[in-house]
Write an enzyme that holds these catalytic residues in place. Sequence first.
Site, PDB file in Angstrom:
ATOM      1  N   GLU A 126      22.156  -2.949   1.793  1.00  0.00           N
ATOM      2  CA  GLU A 126      21.325  -4.073   1.332  1.00  0.00           C
ATOM      3  C   GLU A 126      21.271  -4.029  -0.183  1.00  0.00           C
ATOM      4  OE1 GLU A 126      17.221  -3.622   2.646  1.00  0.00           O
ATOM      5  OE2 GLU A 126      17.244  -1.477   2.192  1.00  0.00           O
ATOM      6  N   ARG A 129       5.358  -5.592  10.534  1.00  0.00           N
ATOM      7  CA  ARG A 129       6.098  -4.631   9.700  1.00  0.00           C
ATOM      8  C   ARG A 129       5.131  -3.657   9.011  1.00  0.00           C
ATOM      9  NH1 ARG A 129      10.258  -6.958   5.354  1.00  0.00           N
ATOM     10  NH2 ARG A 129       8.328  -7.356   4.204  1.00  0.00           N
ATOM     11  N   HIS A 135       0.756  18.863  -1.004  1.00  0.00           N
ATOM     12  CA  HIS A 135       1.699  17.963  -0.320  1.00  0.00           C
ATOM     13  C   HIS A 135       1.226  17.607   1.088  1.00  0.00           C
ATOM     14  CE1 HIS A 135       4.144  19.200  -3.662  1.00  0.00           C
ATOM     15  NE2 HIS A 135       5.147  18.425  -3.294  1.00  0.00           N
ATOM     16  N   ARG A 178      -4.386  18.545  -5.306  1.00  0.00           N
ATOM     17  CA  ARG A 178      -3.008  18.083  -5.117  1.00  0.00           C
ATOM     18  C   ARG A 178      -2.291  19.054  -4.187  1.00  0.00           C
ATOM     19  NH1 ARG A 178       2.036  19.128  -6.877  1.00  0.00           N
ATOM     20  NH2 ARG A 178       3.495  17.365  -6.855  1.00  0.00           N
ATOM     21  N   LEU A 191      15.721  -2.287   5.069  1.00  0.00           N
ATOM     22  CA  LEU A 191      14.407  -2.837   5.383  1.00  0.00           C
ATOM     23  C   LEU A 191      14.618  -4.066   6.275  1.00  0.00           C
ATOM     24  CD1 LEU A 191      11.331  -2.539   4.505  1.00  0.00           C
ATOM     25  CD2 LEU A 191      11.769  -4.626   3.223  1.00  0.00           C
ATOM     26  N   LYS A 235       8.528   0.261   4.507  1.00  0.00           N
ATOM     27  CA  LYS A 235       8.293  -0.366   3.203  1.00  0.00           C
ATOM     28  C   LYS A 235       7.375   0.553   2.396  1.00  0.00           C
ATOM     29  CE  LYS A 235       7.985  -5.084   1.397  1.00  0.00           C
ATOM     30  NZ  LYS A 235       9.213  -5.001   0.609  1.00  0.00           N
ATOM     31  N   TYR A 269       3.598  -0.658   1.463  1.00  0.00           N
ATOM     32  CA  TYR A 269       3.195  -1.948   0.914  1.00  0.00           C
ATOM     33  C   TYR A 269       3.831  -3.083   1.693  1.00  0.00           C
ATOM     34  CZ  TYR A 269       7.698  -2.611  -1.562  1.00  0.00           C
ATOM     35  OH  TYR A 269       9.026  -2.781  -1.869  1.00  0.00           O
TER      36      TYR A 269
HETATM   37  N1  PDD Z   1      11.251  -6.440  -1.432  1.00  0.00           N
HETATM   38  N2  PDD Z   1      15.236  -4.817   1.273  1.00  0.00           N
HETATM   39  C1  PDD Z   1      14.480  -4.209   0.338  1.00  0.00           C
HETATM   40  C2  PDD Z   1      14.840  -2.819  -0.082  1.00  0.00           C
HETATM   41  C3  PDD Z   1      13.373  -4.883  -0.224  1.00  0.00           C
HETATM   42  O1  PDD Z   1      12.611  -4.260  -1.141  1.00  0.00           O
HETATM   43  C4  PDD Z   1      13.089  -6.218   0.183  1.00  0.00           C
HETATM   44  C5  PDD Z   1      11.934  -7.003  -0.372  1.00  0.00           C
HETATM   45  C6  PDD Z   1      13.907  -6.806   1.158  1.00  0.00           C
HETATM   46  C7  PDD Z   1      13.656  -8.196   1.689  1.00  0.00           C
HETATM   47  O2  PDD Z   1      12.549  -8.234   2.573  1.00  0.00           O
HETATM   48  P1  PDD Z   1      11.671  -9.575   2.747  1.00  0.00           P
HETATM   49  O3  PDD Z   1      12.606 -10.660   3.067  1.00  0.00           O
HETATM   50  O4  PDD Z   1      10.740  -9.257   3.857  1.00  0.00           O
HETATM   51  O5  PDD Z   1      10.978  -9.808   1.425  1.00  0.00           O
HETATM   52  C8  PDD Z   1      14.955  -6.067   1.693  1.00  0.00           C
HETATM   53  C9  PDD Z   1      10.019  -7.011  -1.929  1.00  0.00           C
HETATM   54  C10 PDD Z   1      10.060  -8.481  -2.190  1.00  0.00           C
HETATM   55  C11 PDD Z   1       9.532  -6.188  -3.102  1.00  0.00           C
HETATM   56  O6  PDD Z   1       9.727  -4.979  -3.046  1.00  0.00           O
HETATM   57  O7  PDD Z   1       8.936  -6.725  -4.024  1.00  0.00           O
END
Ligand code: PDD
Length: 281
Positions: A177, A53, A102, A100, A201, A145, A34
């Site tokens: 993070e 990304r 994997h 289903r 991320l 992501k 996503y």
């Molecule tokens: N999440 N690290 C993680 C694990 C995240 O899920 C996010 C953002 C960030 C920051 O990334 P960015 O600045 O590109 O939004 C860092 C989004 C907002 C979410 O999952 O809704």
Amino acid sequence: MDNKTVYLNGQYLPLDEAKISVMDRGFLFGDGIYEVIPSYSGLLFHFSEHMKRLENSLSSIRLVNPHDRAQWLAILTPLLDTSLDQSIYLQITRGVAATRDHAFPANVTPTVFAMCSNIAPFANLDSGVKAISIDDSRWELCNVKATTLLANILLRQQAVEKGCAEAILVKDGYVTEGAASNIFAVIDGILITPPIGHEILPGITRDVILEIARQNNIPYSEDIIALDALKTASEIWLTSSTREIVPVVQLDNEIIANGKPGPVWKTMNRLFQAYKQSSHE
Ligand code: PDD
């Protein structure tokens, strides 16, 4: 429920009519990726970086991008309200398989879903928020992501249940993070954030902050941060597309500096607010 218009597999339709199969691999396995892209005054912020990304996430899970950038822009733009600050949520799963299993199914069309939400100003910005530190129990593809967010939500929930806005994750004594945000700290007058790698991320907000720091001669460094060092920081911030830059004033039971958002945050937040209104792609 706000029955807004969303996008699903080539169609714009009311949210309550947007349905996917229970055999969708996103539903069964979390087999998808996503993006979250903010939009200010109807313009998608750092669209190219978010698309880059997205492409990296797709290739990491071996999915072909179903659209080029121009097509994505054409798909997402009708969802936006030009008078509001919003964010687009965009998800691609491997699609619907007959059984289903994997292993990847053959000849499956990816599911593409997008919706738009208003960005509500994040509460407590002037007073700052509390955070907990907690063991980073995630996997080794944190740079992707992925919609597979079970670890992240369990970690965030622990923070919420302790009255905190975020869980700051720690691997082998070093901060990675937040559960859904990147982390910055001001230590000995230097703005520090952990380096890019598979443990975090690569946040787009993080990149913008580093660029603003560079342009404004704010000393910064991309470096590892030990949890012990974080506890001595004069400022801690959490950054994301939806919350922007949030100052942390308490970590576990320790008050950070004087318990108020610090001067570097105030400067950066002012610069960021000006930047986001003026700089789009
Ligand atoms: N999440 N690290 C993680 C694990 C995240 O899920 C996010 C953002 C960030 C920051 O990334 P960015 O600045 O590109 O939004 C860092 C989004 C907002 C979410 O999952 O809704």
